[in-house]
Design an enzyme around this catalytic site. Structure first.
Site, PDB file in Angstrom:
ATOM      1  N   CYS A  24     -20.826  30.614  23.048  1.00  0.00           N
ATOM      2  CA  CYS A  24     -19.743  31.278  23.782  1.00  0.00           C
ATOM      3  C   CYS A  24     -19.735  30.850  25.243  1.00  0.00           C
ATOM      4  O   CYS A  24     -18.682  30.519  25.808  1.00  0.00           O
ATOM      5  CB  CYS A  24     -19.902  32.793  23.673  1.00  0.00           C
ATOM      6  SG  CYS A  24     -18.606  33.733  24.512  1.00  0.00           S
TER       7      CYS A  24
ATOM      8  N   CYS B 147     -22.244  40.187  19.907  1.00  0.00           N
ATOM      9  CA  CYS B 147     -21.218  41.200  20.137  1.00  0.00           C
ATOM     10  C   CYS B 147     -20.294  41.404  18.947  1.00  0.00           C
ATOM     11  O   CYS B 147     -19.782  42.501  18.743  1.00  0.00           O
ATOM     12  CB  CYS B 147     -20.403  40.823  21.370  1.00  0.00           C
ATOM     13  SG  CYS B 147     -19.577  39.218  21.246  1.00  0.00           S
TER      14      CYS B 147
END
Length: 383
Positions: free
Chosen positions: A122, A221
């Site tokens: 990410c 997440c």
């Protein structure tokens, strides 16, 4: 309240001469306490601050769950904090980009017998590539984040910057930022690098920010309940083909319901009886087999790495350069060396390490402890 010495430290971290009010800084705001305090410090230091939040994914569980990141409640928290601070705030929809670059890659990595690190992916593909470009499009001088690392100018007039471990080693996030390129590092700033987490929370409380006591976000997440296999099977229903659990000689000891349920070094949940403790030593996706053995079989000295991001001063050669290597985020770096072999970069760990997992990161440092320069790193390849 925020003292002058801290204001001076923030201005020094940005490191751009001139009136702060004329210097535009984009702050990545995830909705957590760290990024919110970063925006607050920049605002207090007088910079022209713009907050940007990326909407990366969304589902009902993440919207309601405390400690999520970049979805649901966190976006509302970031928007509310920006309003309190009096800075403009934008939410950018990166859901499709995040799924393609991070979630799909995560699933593919597990199916190939690896243990991936989606936070690194990410940072490398979304936050420090796409968001960084959006910051440039807004004519921002720098992009600031709430990561606990330090960035310092080299002082040689080159404009180049180096990354260092933070003052608070308990919050060190350099392991997840090893793939930051030199050009990205020159544009990024990390104002929290000299602070501890309690100090950051105290600043948030002093400023009356509602996120002062907000729990930290989870490591992954987009897996709100921690059940990675469920996510993989949802996206790839064919991803749990059964196979054999075998010993080092290839003798079948039992069966498994899919290699996605296993990682290197795993001891519990093997479902086989043995007089001695057994650990997952290797995963063979082609044969759909899980290889187990004694703990000593996990020991490895040489590590091949893929996708090396080298930030050292000298190019790699056949002779090893001394480094400290970290193969798990929770482990301390250990002394070793890195060299360029015919098959690619190889990191040698003096004394060896246990449980080295393909897909994880091998992060390289100039030294150990606080203030150690980050020399880059790569993804651990199969032995």
């Amino acid at each position: 309240m925020i003292g002058q010495s801290l204001i001076d430290s923030v201005r020094a971290t940005i490191g751009i001469p001139g009136d702060p009010a004329s210097i535009r800084v984009v702050c990545a705001m995830s909705g957590g306490v760290d990024s919110t305090v970063t925006a607050a410090l920049l605002k207090e230091a007088g910079f022209d601050v713009i907050g940007i939040t990326l909407q990366l994914y969304d589902h009902g569980e993440a919207v309601r769950r405390k400690g999520a990141c970049c979805a649901g409640q966190d976006i509302h928290d970031a928007r509310r904090a920006a309003a309190v601070l009096g800075i403009p705030h934008y939410v950018l929809d990166f859901e499709s980009r995040f799924k393609e670059a991070v979630i799909d890659e995560f699933v593919s990595s597990y199916l190939s017998g690896e243990t991936p690190i989606p936070c690194v992916t990410c940072n490398r593909t979304v936050k420090f590539a796409d968001l960084l470009q959006r910051s440039r499009d807004l004519d921002a001088a720098v992009l600031a984040t709430g990561h606990y690392v330090e960035s310092r100018a080299r002082g040689d007039g080159s404009g180049r910057r180096d990354m260092f471990t933070p003052s608070d080693l308990a919050r060190d996030q350099s392991y997840f930022l090893f793939a930051t390129t030199q050009d990205q590092l020159d544009y990024l700033r990390f104002p929290l690098g000299t602070l501890t987490k309690p100090e950051a929370r105290a600043i948030a409380a002093d400023l009356g920010l509602s996120v002062a006591d907000k729990p930290d976000s989870q490591d992954i997440c987009f897996v709100p309940d921690g059940r990675y296999a469920d996510l993989i099977l949802k996206l790839r229903p064919d991803g749990a083909e059964p196979g054999d659990i075998v010993d080092l000689e290839g003798e079948v000891l039992g069966r498994h319901d899919g290699i996605i349920h296993y990682t290197i070094g795993q001891r519990r949940g093997l479902g086989i009886a043995s007089a001695e403790p057994l650990y997952v030593v290797r995963i063979d996706p082609a044969a759909r087999s899980v290889v187990v053995g004694p703990r000593e079989a996990l020991k490895q000295t040489d590590i091949r790495v893929n996708g090396l991001n080298w930030l050292g001063d000298e190019p790699l050669g056949a002779d090893p350069q001394p480094i400290f290597a970290k193969i798990r985020s929770a482990r301390p770096p250990v002394p070793g060396g890195i060299r360029q072999a015919e098959t690619g970069p190889v990191v040698t760990i003096h004394g060896g390490e246990y449980g080295i997992s393909p897909g994880q990161a091998c992060v390289l440092y100039e030294a150990d402890g606080s203030g150690a320069r980050v020399l880059g790193g790569g993804f651990i390849a199969r032995a």
